[in-house]
Design an enzyme around this catalytic site. Structure first.
Site, PDB file in Angstrom:
ATOM      1  N   HIS A 119       2.560   5.619  -8.308  1.00  0.00           N
ATOM      2  CA  HIS A 119       1.709   5.327  -7.233  1.00  0.00           C
ATOM      3  C   HIS A 119       0.466   5.124  -7.617  1.00  0.00           C
ATOM      4  O   HIS A 119      -0.139   5.791  -8.620  1.00  0.00           O
ATOM      5  CB  HIS A 119       1.781   6.778  -6.116  1.00  0.00           C
ATOM      6  CG  HIS A 119       0.986   6.583  -5.256  1.00  0.00           C
ATOM      7  ND1 HIS A 119      -0.258   7.132  -5.214  1.00  0.00           N
ATOM      8  CD2 HIS A 119       1.089   6.066  -3.976  1.00  0.00           C
ATOM      9  CE1 HIS A 119      -0.894   7.067  -3.824  1.00  0.00           C
ATOM     10  NE2 HIS A 119      -0.041   6.272  -3.294  1.00  0.00           N
ATOM     11  N   HIS A 165      -8.466   0.835  -4.971  1.00  0.00           N
ATOM     12  CA  HIS A 165      -7.805   1.531  -3.882  1.00  0.00           C
ATOM     13  C   HIS A 165      -8.922   1.335  -2.854  1.00  0.00           C
ATOM     14  O   HIS A 165     -10.139   2.044  -2.810  1.00  0.00           O
ATOM     15  CB  HIS A 165      -7.954   3.139  -4.102  1.00  0.00           C
ATOM     16  CG  HIS A 165      -6.931   3.920  -3.186  1.00  0.00           C
ATOM     17  ND1 HIS A 165      -6.942   5.199  -3.118  1.00  0.00           N
ATOM     18  CD2 HIS A 165      -6.202   3.372  -2.207  1.00  0.00           C
ATOM     19  CE1 HIS A 165      -6.293   5.786  -2.217  1.00  0.00           C
ATOM     20  NE2 HIS A 165      -5.748   4.514  -1.765  1.00  0.00           N
TER      21      HIS A 165
END
Length: 581
Positions: A119, A165
């Site tokens: 992830h 991110h």
């Protein structure tokens, strides 16, 4: 430390000399049973391997290979093995607890396997303020991870693509650098396919640029399906050394990042570790998967906004595994046309909520389609969750933050030591059974005990070489003890045992046996942790490993231990015995 105290410690170090533990009497008796006149021939060793170790397929060539591996030792005798050489074999790499080769059927569709999944694979630390880099990607691939996730965003000039991110202060890394890292390291640990999942936040002109970059970087390594409407995914064997792209282009370009999120991320970056932990606990109490008020967008919501029709053709043609959307609700997705194989993403908390209503439908969905589970948004410190929540319902891609540590990551690493560590583990048949609804497996239901796993811990060695003499105590050898437990479905988890403490020994001897009743051994993972006992403070960590129960070999085995990150120690290992009723 004062000079006098130092002299005292030095005196104790000289007294407590390192030594190798005396072999167990039980093993001496086994040697006598399978040897002749104190010598074990190749044929004798083969008989031991078949009759006692239950290696029914062992051949004389295997026994000869063990002989050859011991020739460099002074204790080796040309006519056969003396006891000391036999004992070193038991502790050696030819006697590990699980197979080190691929042995599962690899010709079934991808949906029939658990995939070792990362992830936010580019992050070096927490989810809000750490750096992005290609190094975590390289490290993950070299450990056998087969699914890499990249979040694609335009750079500040809107003319190139970077990986970060979004909505946070995570520093970006160039997409091209990530793609080259994948290309150069994809098949170091395993020849089976690597899947790259794109979380795409790009306008059409940059999607086109990504298409060209991906095509140029991977060339013939890239798998392009002949049709967009695959009824089932290809098999791992048919995709060896191939790269697969999985994504669904966004409906519209998300042009701005939430300034409030940047502000909160900056607060996190300048906060202490204690404050960050308090923030995480606060978010956890909300019970929400999203913290969009804090500027972080939930992945499930992004999927709902995606629309494949807006993607440029070159980009769409890259996609080997098509993501589907949750826009119309989970029930509709699970009950939709199953003629086209697809991928669905859900957060860990969304899955936990869904299984109460749609448990059997989820299992059925995963028999043909891929289900990816990712950590909830509140895991800002890159912690992980119980992977069995996903595995128990057939989820193939249980995505983990590989840069962390802790028991759940150890369990993940343990599961994927199965099947030779190739990153693909065949799902148990009960998760693939296509029958009446009453036949569908429910991991949360009480189950009858199928077998008992008996674990005997004889002894251990190697700590003084991997840790150093003062790693645990300045003045005396360590006081080791072992914790054992089972991770698995609810009927099997929380079964824990603890050995006695062996005082002042670098080479401890336990000779203790424990029994674990197991309802679903196919999904069970044996946890082993070693500690140095400390009466005054927290016990010191001294190694760990997790082993898939379904792969455990019977008999006496050498069990290598690993550090907190999952790297194997060079010397430290336990001598154990495994038996199944």
């Amino acid at each position: 430390m004062s000079k006098q105290a130092f002299q005292i410690c030095f005196f104790f170090k000289r007294i407590f000399k390192l030594r190798v533990a005396e072999p167990p009497e039980e093993i001496k008796q086994l040697f006598d049973q399978f040897s002749e006149n104190g010598t074990m021939s190749v044929d004798n060793l083969l008989k031991f391997m078949i009759d006692y170790q239950k290696e029914e397929t062992a051949k004389k060539e295997d026994a000869q290979e063990i002989f050859n591996s011991l020739k460099h030792l002074n204790i080796f005798q040309r006519k056969g093995l003396h006891f000391d050489a036999f004992f070193r074999y038991l502790y050696g790499d030819h006697n590990l607890p699980i197979p080190n080769k691929v042995h599962h059927d690899m010709d079934s569709p991808l949906a029939h396997y658990f995939l070792y999944t990362g992830h936010n694979s580019y992050l070096t630390g927490n989810q809000l303020s750490s750096d992005s880099s290609s190094k975590p990607i390289i490290k993950a691939l070299r450990r056998g991870v087969r699914v890499i996730e990249l979040d694609l965003w335009p750079n500040s000039e809107k003319n190139d693509v970077e990986v970060c991110h979004g909505g946070t202060l995570t520093a970006p890394v160039d997409l091209n650098k990530c793609l080259h890292a994948i290309r150069d390291n994809a098949f170091d640990a395993s020849e089976y396919p690597v899947v790259i999942t794109f979380e795409d936040h790009l306008p059409p002109n940059l999607q086109d640029k990504v298409a060209k970059m991906v095509t140029k970087t991977f060339g013939t390594m890239l798998y392009r399906p002949e049709s967009e409407n695959l009824e089932e995914f290809p098999s791992p064997n048919s995709l060896k050394r191939k790269i697969l792209i999985s994504t669904k282009p966004p409906k519209e370009y998300l042009q701005t990042q939430d300034s409030k999120g940047k502000g909160n991320a900056q607060m996190l970056k300048t906060s202490s570790k204690k404050e960050v932990a308090q923030t995480e606990r606060l978010y956890s109490r909300t019970g929400s998967d999203t913290i969009d008020e804090q500027g972080q967008v939930d992945e499930g919501e992004l999927i709902e906004e995606e629309d494949e029709e807006n993607a440029v053709p070159e980009y769409t043609n890259l996609i080997a595994i098509h993501a589907t959307k949750l826009k119309d609700g989970l029930a509709k997705v699970l009950g939709s046309d199953q003629s086209k194989a697809k991928r669905l993403s859900m957060s860990e908390q969304q899955l936990e909520n869904a299984i109460n209503i749609h448990g059997s439908e989820i299992v059925r969905f995963t028999q043909r389609n891929l289900l990816r589970i990712y950590p909830k948004g509140t895991r800002i410190l890159s912690t992980n969750y119980d992977p069995h929540v996903g595995w128990g319902y057939g989820a193939q891609m249980v995505a983990f933050n590989m840069q962390g540590t802790g028991k759940y990551l150890w369990i993940m690493q343990g599961m994927f030591r199965a099947n030779g560590g190739c990153g693909y583990v065949k799902k148990p048949e009960f998760l693939l059974k296509d029958g009446l609804q009453s036949d569908v497996f429910y991991p949360n239901e009480p189950s009858h005990v199928q077998t008992h796993l008996k674990v005997k811990i004889y002894q251990g060695e190697g700590w003084h070489l991997d840790f150093g003499r003062t790693a645990f105590d300045q003045c005396s050898p360590p006081d080791f003890f072992i914790k054992l437990g089972i991770a698995g479905v609810p009927a099997d988890r929380d079964k824990r045992e603890k050995s006695r403490v062996v005082v002042d020994q670098w080479a401890p001897v336990w000779n203790e046996e424990f029994t674990f009743p197991l309802a679903v051994p196919e999904l069970a993972v044996l946890r082993i942790e070693v500690f140095d006992y400390d009466q005054a403070k927290k016990n010191d960590f001294a190694g760990q490993t997790c082993l898939p129960v379904s792969e455990l070999k019977s008999g006496i085995r050498a069990v290598p231990l690993h550090n907190g990150k999952g790297a194997q120690y060079r010397h430290t290992r336990l001598l154990m015995r495994f038996q199944f009723d």
